[in-house]
Motif scaffolding. Structure first.
Motif, mmCIF file in Angstrom:
data_model
loop_
_atom_site.group_PDB
_atom_site.id
_atom_site.type_symbol
_atom_site.label_atom_id
_atom_site.label_comp_id
_atom_site.label_asym_id
_atom_site.label_seq_id
_atom_site.Cartn_x
_atom_site.Cartn_y
_atom_site.Cartn_z
ATOM 1 N N HIS A 282 -8.076 -6.956 2.212
ATOM 2 C CA HIS A 282 -7.718 -7.019 1.849
ATOM 3 C C HIS A 282 -6.700 -7.452 1.440
ATOM 4 O O HIS A 282 -6.113 -9.074 0.433
ATOM 5 C CB HIS A 282 -7.726 -5.419 0.235
ATOM 6 C CG HIS A 282 -7.781 -5.771 -0.966
ATOM 7 N ND1 HIS A 282 -7.540 -6.170 -1.741
ATOM 8 C CD2 HIS A 282 -5.983 -5.918 -1.175
ATOM 9 C CE1 HIS A 282 -6.845 -6.668 -3.123
ATOM 10 N NE2 HIS A 282 -5.967 -5.877 -2.449
ATOM 11 N N ALA B 239 0.983 -1.593 -0.039
ATOM 12 C CA ALA B 239 -0.360 -0.032 0.115
ATOM 13 C C ALA B 239 0.959 1.153 0.075
ATOM 14 O O ALA B 239 1.641 0.776 0.706
ATOM 15 C CB ALA B 239 -1.073 -0.135 1.142
ATOM 16 N N THR C 237 -2.515 -0.963 -3.572
ATOM 17 C CA THR C 237 -3.171 -0.108 -2.624
ATOM 18 C C THR C 237 -2.989 1.193 -2.895
ATOM 19 O O THR C 237 -1.702 1.463 -2.057
ATOM 20 C CB THR C 237 -2.957 -0.475 -1.620
ATOM 21 O OG1 THR C 237 -4.129 -2.173 -1.239
ATOM 22 C CG2 THR C 237 -4.598 0.371 -0.810
ATOM 23 N N GLU D 3 -7.760 2.748 -2.906
ATOM 24 C CA GLU D 3 -8.213 2.361 -4.642
ATOM 25 C C GLU D 3 -6.806 0.970 -4.698
ATOM 26 O O GLU D 3 -5.782 0.755 -4.525
ATOM 27 C CB GLU D 3 -7.461 2.888 -6.191
ATOM 28 C CG GLU D 3 -7.768 1.838 -7.749
ATOM 29 C CD GLU D 3 -7.465 3.225 -8.818
ATOM 30 O OE1 GLU D 3 -7.353 2.902 -9.501
ATOM 31 O OE2 GLU D 3 -7.372 4.586 -8.275
ATOM 32 N N THR D 4 -8.162 -0.057 -4.811
ATOM 33 C CA THR D 4 -7.179 -1.576 -5.435
ATOM 34 C C THR D 4 -6.444 -2.310 -6.551
ATOM 35 O O THR D 4 -7.158 -1.461 -7.225
ATOM 36 C CB THR D 4 -8.095 -2.682 -4.431
ATOM 37 O OG1 THR D 4 -9.043 -2.888 -4.929
ATOM 38 C CG2 THR D 4 -7.388 -3.025 -2.740
ATOM 39 N N GLU E 33 -8.437 -2.163 3.451
ATOM 40 C CA GLU E 33 -7.043 -2.018 2.976
ATOM 41 C C GLU E 33 -6.479 -3.221 3.576
ATOM 42 O O GLU E 33 -5.964 -4.137 3.302
ATOM 43 C CB GLU E 33 -6.229 -1.437 3.443
ATOM 44 C CG GLU E 33 -6.073 -1.209 2.073
ATOM 45 C CD GLU E 33 -4.162 -1.846 2.437
ATOM 46 O OE1 GLU E 33 -3.711 -2.945 0.962
ATOM 47 O OE2 GLU E 33 -3.977 -2.028 3.684
#
Length: 163
Positions: A30, A7, A116, A156-157, A27
């Motif tokens: 994720h 990330a 990310t 945003e991934t 996150e």
């Protein structure tokens, strides 16, 4: 497959004093969903930034040049080739999770990138390598996650595959 997962903020910051400068439960979920029941590789600085805590339900590999380095219940390896050899002998996906130098060192082997981007600028001291060659990868998917009561920032991934 060999994956890289990280990330970063809008300025490509990935760390502050050995830790993440943000807390985003969505996150983190994720990240967990990608890496669970697989193998992860991290450098010793990243491991120490996690208070020497191994991530559960994953094979934890700590990469370090220090031949005296010890990790309880994890694997210690001293070079990329040892990690690749281990990976080729086991039935796991391999996720390179950081830090910046470790991701850059594995660049020739990475087949999938999970990045990310947190839409904010934080203060910190570690940035994603500027010389990482994204031109050999193609964006395959992207998903926006809007801030909510538990996640203070939009993020945003993105998933890229090697061309």
């Amino acid at each position: 497959m060999i994956h890289a997962v990280w990330a970063e903020d809008d300025a490509h910051l990935i760390g502050a004093n050995g830790t993440l400068p943000w807390y985003l439960p969505a996150e983190l979920q994720h990240f967990k969903s990608l890496t669970i029941n697989n193998a992860i590789v991290m450098g010793s600085v990243t491991y120490e930034g996690m208070q020497k805590r191994l991530l559960s339900n994953r094979v934890n590999i700590i990469l370090t040049r220090d031949t005296q380095y010890k990790v309880r219940n994890g694997l210690v390896m001293h070079d990329i080739e040892s990690c690749i050899d281990w990976y080729q002998q086991h039935d796991y996906e391999l996720f390179i999770i950081g830090g910046a130098q470790v991701i850059k060192a594995f660049e020739p082997y990475i087949e999938v990138i999970h990045r990310t981007v947190i839409h904010h600028k934080f203060n910190g001291d570690t940035y994603f390598p500027t010389n990482f060659d994204f031109s050999t990868f193609q964006l395959k998917s992207s998903k926006i996650h809007h801030k909510d009561s538990k996640n203070q920032y939009d993020f945003e991934t993105q998933t890229y595959y090697r061309r």
